[in-house]
Design a protein around this motif. Structure first.
Motif, PDB file in Angstrom:
ATOM      1  N   TRP B 137     -52.254  -0.193 -50.178  1.00  0.00           N
ATOM      2  CA  TRP B 137     -52.199  -0.151 -49.444  1.00  0.00           C
ATOM      3  C   TRP B 137     -52.678   0.762 -48.529  1.00  0.00           C
ATOM      4  N   ARG B 138     -53.650   1.459 -48.096  1.00  0.00           N
ATOM      5  CA  ARG B 138     -54.349   0.918 -47.149  1.00  0.00           C
ATOM      6  C   ARG B 138     -55.432  -0.087 -46.925  1.00  0.00           C
ATOM      7  N   SER B 139     -55.720  -1.054 -47.893  1.00  0.00           N
ATOM      8  CA  SER B 139     -56.196  -2.406 -47.349  1.00  0.00           C
ATOM      9  C   SER B 139     -55.287  -2.980 -46.264  1.00  0.00           C
ATOM     10  N   ALA B 140     -54.354  -2.635 -46.681  1.00  0.00           N
ATOM     11  CA  ALA B 140     -52.779  -3.215 -46.135  1.00  0.00           C
ATOM     12  C   ALA B 140     -52.556  -2.529 -44.656  1.00  0.00           C
ATOM     13  N   SER B 141     -52.624  -1.140 -44.634  1.00  0.00           N
ATOM     14  CA  SER B 141     -52.609  -0.610 -43.542  1.00  0.00           C
ATOM     15  C   SER B 141     -53.485  -0.155 -42.609  1.00  0.00           C
ATOM     16  N   ARG B 142     -54.571  -0.148 -42.802  1.00  0.00           N
ATOM     17  CA  ARG B 142     -56.374   0.290 -42.423  1.00  0.00           C
ATOM     18  C   ARG B 142     -56.480  -1.081 -40.995  1.00  0.00           C
ATOM     19  N   GLY B 143     -55.697  -0.150 -39.789  1.00  0.00           N
ATOM     20  CA  GLY B 143     -55.641  -0.738 -38.375  1.00  0.00           C
ATOM     21  C   GLY B 143     -55.053  -1.554 -38.244  1.00  0.00           C
ATOM     22  N   GLY B 144     -53.553  -0.790 -39.292  1.00  0.00           N
ATOM     23  CA  GLY B 144     -52.847  -2.177 -39.209  1.00  0.00           C
ATOM     24  C   GLY B 144     -52.525  -3.219 -39.508  1.00  0.00           C
ATOM     25  N   ARG B 145     -54.336  -3.788 -39.728  1.00  0.00           N
ATOM     26  CA  ARG B 145     -54.367  -5.198 -39.663  1.00  0.00           C
ATOM     27  C   ARG B 145     -53.135  -6.078 -40.399  1.00  0.00           C
ATOM     28  N   LEU B 146     -52.425  -5.368 -42.101  1.00  0.00           N
ATOM     29  CA  LEU B 146     -51.895  -6.293 -42.846  1.00  0.00           C
ATOM     30  C   LEU B 146     -49.419  -6.585 -41.780  1.00  0.00           C
ATOM     31  N   LEU B 147     -49.706  -5.530 -41.190  1.00  0.00           N
ATOM     32  CA  LEU B 147     -48.631  -4.968 -40.658  1.00  0.00           C
ATOM     33  C   LEU B 147     -48.044  -5.959 -39.974  1.00  0.00           C
ATOM     34  N   ILE B 148     -46.077  -5.374 -40.211  1.00  0.00           N
ATOM     35  CA  ILE B 148     -45.509  -6.300 -39.207  1.00  0.00           C
ATOM     36  C   ILE B 148     -45.826  -6.456 -38.141  1.00  0.00           C
ATOM     37  N   SER B 149     -45.480  -6.754 -36.346  1.00  0.00           N
ATOM     38  CA  SER B 149     -45.555  -5.657 -36.040  1.00  0.00           C
ATOM     39  C   SER B 149     -44.272  -4.693 -35.392  1.00  0.00           C
ATOM     40  N   GLY B 150     -44.603  -3.756 -34.400  1.00  0.00           N
ATOM     41  CA  GLY B 150     -44.060  -2.870 -33.862  1.00  0.00           C
ATOM     42  C   GLY B 150     -43.684  -1.750 -35.358  1.00  0.00           C
ATOM     43  N   VAL B 151     -45.136  -1.238 -35.813  1.00  0.00           N
ATOM     44  CA  VAL B 151     -44.955  -0.488 -37.025  1.00  0.00           C
ATOM     45  C   VAL B 151     -45.746   0.565 -36.214  1.00  0.00           C
ATOM     46  N   ASP B 152     -44.794   2.325 -36.364  1.00  0.00           N
ATOM     47  CA  ASP B 152     -46.026   3.128 -35.074  1.00  0.00           C
ATOM     48  C   ASP B 152     -46.493   4.338 -36.518  1.00  0.00           C
ATOM     49  N   HIS B 153     -47.919   4.210 -35.311  1.00  0.00           N
ATOM     50  CA  HIS B 153     -49.378   4.754 -36.159  1.00  0.00           C
ATOM     51  C   HIS B 153     -48.656   6.018 -36.602  1.00  0.00           C
ATOM     52  N   ALA B 154     -47.461   6.701 -36.497  1.00  0.00           N
ATOM     53  CA  ALA B 154     -47.734   8.261 -37.032  1.00  0.00           C
ATOM     54  C   ALA B 154     -46.835   7.479 -38.136  1.00  0.00           C
ATOM     55  N   GLY B 155     -46.336   7.121 -39.030  1.00  0.00           N
ATOM     56  CA  GLY B 155     -45.163   6.928 -39.640  1.00  0.00           C
ATOM     57  C   GLY B 155     -45.743   6.104 -40.502  1.00  0.00           C
ATOM     58  N   ILE B 156     -47.095   5.397 -40.432  1.00  0.00           N
ATOM     59  CA  ILE B 156     -47.977   4.784 -41.369  1.00  0.00           C
ATOM     60  C   ILE B 156     -49.136   5.670 -41.910  1.00  0.00           C
ATOM     61  N   ASP B 157     -49.039   7.348 -40.857  1.00  0.00           N
ATOM     62  CA  ASP B 157     -49.970   7.968 -41.612  1.00  0.00           C
ATOM     63  C   ASP B 157     -49.396   8.776 -42.176  1.00  0.00           C
ATOM     64  N   ARG B 158     -48.111   8.788 -42.252  1.00  0.00           N
ATOM     65  CA  ARG B 158     -47.298   9.854 -42.411  1.00  0.00           C
ATOM     66  C   ARG B 158     -47.345   9.352 -43.492  1.00  0.00           C
ATOM     67  N   ILE B 159     -46.624   8.029 -44.193  1.00  0.00           N
ATOM     68  CA  ILE B 159     -46.550   7.015 -45.328  1.00  0.00           C
ATOM     69  C   ILE B 159     -47.739   6.915 -46.700  1.00  0.00           C
ATOM     70  N   SER B 160     -49.402   6.668 -45.706  1.00  0.00           N
ATOM     71  CA  SER B 160     -50.973   7.204 -46.273  1.00  0.00           C
ATOM     72  C   SER B 160     -49.842   8.207 -47.047  1.00  0.00           C
ATOM     73  N   LYS B 161     -50.226   9.568 -46.190  1.00  0.00           N
ATOM     74  CA  LYS B 161     -50.171  11.021 -47.067  1.00  0.00           C
ATOM     75  C   LYS B 161     -49.285  10.897 -48.121  1.00  0.00           C
ATOM     76  N   SER B 162     -48.024  10.474 -47.786  1.00  0.00           N
ATOM     77  CA  SER B 162     -46.870  10.854 -49.058  1.00  0.00           C
ATOM     78  C   SER B 162     -47.827   9.779 -50.400  1.00  0.00           C
ATOM     79  N   TYR B 163     -48.090   8.721 -50.124  1.00  0.00           N
ATOM     80  CA  TYR B 163     -48.426   8.284 -51.576  1.00  0.00           C
ATOM     81  C   TYR B 163     -49.925   8.962 -52.172  1.00  0.00           C
ATOM     82  N   LEU B 164     -50.550   9.363 -51.224  1.00  0.00           N
ATOM     83  CA  LEU B 164     -51.714  10.036 -51.676  1.00  0.00           C
ATOM     84  C   LEU B 164     -50.950  11.564 -53.013  1.00  0.00           C
ATOM     85  N   GLY B 165     -49.659  11.683 -53.228  1.00  0.00           N
ATOM     86  CA  GLY B 165     -48.778  12.695 -54.287  1.00  0.00           C
ATOM     87  C   GLY B 165     -49.388  12.193 -55.150  1.00  0.00           C
TER      88      GLY B 165
END
Lengths: 211, 211, 211, 211
Positions: B137-165
């Motif tokens: 996930w972090r490899s794909a989302s770092r700087g949003g580089r592999l994400l689809i367009s229109g993804v909200d940055h706050a949302g990415i951070d929220r997902i990143s945090k939830s995955y840490l669990g």
């Protein structure tokens, strides 16, 4: 989708079948890691079968790398023929065989009299995979006959050359097994780790003129 | 489909391959449930191997949950690179390994001297899966580089945090095994059941602005 | 394809995963048909293990019928939720378990003291599959919430009723095993053969207004 | 994709399932190649089990050829019915059975009293596969009812005739086993190699009017 007689449909179904065989072969590797049956310390017994884990990792990464390369190769292929499908079947036959020599090496690496034979069988399987990978590519790219349109000829030659590295490197590693099975397996492991690195991928994007 | 050199095609083939490996690993779990060979009551013998059924259920649900999450994650990923494919191969390697510690726990949970080692191996495999899930996930989302367009940055951070669990919870459950293997396995089972609940899913829809 | 955050993509990936698990479970059934190791006539030994072949055929056809019905059901389903995906994982868990009771029945059908227990386990697995199939359908169709648009409510009710036949028939066959395991297995075989018949399919086309 | 109630979706999902079963059956063949457990020379032990490798290759190529032909056949099929899906399930049941007689032949080819029985079972399985392949094709093509539009009737007849060769050739090879199991297996191997050749493919392109 596949009921449409177009060429693209053919490629899709071949890729799906190839992905299926590679996914199964890679996942069956775990069946060669046996549960130790011991009356003594389980920790010791688990540690003693390290060759099984090492074999699992090296063969898993190798099939994974082949999958990535097959995937890249098919970005350039737009057509299939009966003969080309059959060459892919033979290519898949060499990959699906890998769980056997992987288990063989894991079982015999600790037996001085047998480890050379086991490692040579493993190496020969790897050579067969790499040779068939090249045969599939050359069958598709000869005269550009099965490639998508717009592929740059210099790029094809560059890819053809880069693919030749596989059979050569695997043949050398197999020959090394005749002198030292451990060194040979170390080379196979090192190659798997090397090809994991991002920079080792062939630059396909420039071949097909992507931005 | 896959003959088209677009990015979306790459994602599709990666997902197909990942789905294949996860479907096979999840289905191979049944091979660790052995037919009892007994001269006495079959009912008693079947009841006595309850750890095999429990292991089957917990590992099946865990791989199923990982599949659902992988599936959700890829709704946000639109591009792949050579390195990203390789990270996915390593991630799949940790999942395909799960049938081994599942069988190990089922075989040794009744052996007082061995159950700690078996449970720790199971836990370490779970930790490796959860860590690699985060790495992918972090490899794909770092700087949003592999994400689809229109993804909200706050949302990415929220997902990143939830995955840490995941890695944290699995590490704790693994450490518990050093004190009580049964409690540790109970925690793994409880986590699988908890993540089954609808409310435990990360709210992806809001991240990508769906209605 | 799957990188697109639409609902249809979700259904496609769920179907692919379900097809994968069902394809693997159905193909793993052959692993329970063992090579006889005999010093006497191979023909006699092969004939003596007829329960293995019968078990293979009945379980194969049963999973095949479930696959066809799952396939039909998903023609009406257009959306998925986290909870719905999880219910499908549990449904697949019951199908992937089938190779175990199939082998159990094949091994113990000739042992008078054990054949009842083996057949009851087989029947309970079948009941679990049929119950989960209904749970998946009801979860999708309740209030039409996950169905495609344009589905006729009377048709949904007709399908819901027809699906109820599965758990009821399998429960009866399982109860029969307590009296006569052979009769019970005969009923399971007869049901598999009955559902093979073209006329036994639910008329989905009329439900969705096809010509 | 599959949530759309069109006919093309049906074909796609059937092909995916069939590809899955064939990919798994072909990859499971390696499980019948056993690791030799020997105190003497591993090289000698590996060489002695040549029938396992030969069985692997012949059955792998045979399933591969069936896959290619199934793939070609489905280029002409545009619709499915409940009964047609069920016939495909029975067809797949005969293919998924192949790992059993392959292992049987590999284990018993060196036992004079048993090799005839083993080879006949192998041959009967091959005949069943070829017969079901024809049944599937005839069910789809009878009156052109499940074919895509624009298929030329003379072409259908030509294909129907060419497919008849399979059951006839396999029946002859099976009957030969009663006299000489080795000759019979040689014929099966020769047929697999012959069908690998590009020129042996039925000319589908002309049937559907491709350029």
């Amino acid at each position: 989708m596949a009921s449409d007689p177009s060429v693209s449909s053919d490629t899709a179904r071949l890729e799906t079948f190839a992905d299926g065989v590679m996914a199964i072969a890679i996942t069956l590797l775990i069946l060669e890691v046996k549960i130790p049956h011991t009356e003594e310390s389980l920790t010791t017994a688990l540690a003693a079968q390290w060759p099984s884990y090492a074999g699992y990792v090296v063969s898993f990464l190798t099939i994974g790398i082949i999958w990535v390369n097959h995937h890249q190769m098919f970005k350039l292929i737009g057509h299939v023929t009966h003969g080309f499908l059959m060459l892919n079947v033979i290519f898949l036959m060499t990959i699906a065989f890998l769980p056997f020599p992987t288990a063989l090496v894991a079982d015999y690496i600790k037996v001085p009299d047998a480890r050379t034979a086991a490692t040579v069988v493993y190496g020969l399987n790897m050579v067969a995979v790499a040779v068939m990978f090249n045969v599939v590519w050359r069958s598709a790219s000869r005269g550009g006959r099965l490639l998508i349109s717009g592929v740059d000829h210099a790029g094809i030659d560059r890819i053809s050359k880069s693919y030749l590295g596989g059979p050569i490197a695997y043949t050398i590693a197999t020959l090394v097994a005749l002198v030292s099975p451990f060194l040979s397996l170390g080379i196979f492991a090192a190659m798997a780790l090397f090809w994991l690195l991002p920079s080792s991928g062939v630059d396909f994007a420039s071949t097909i003129g992507e931005s």
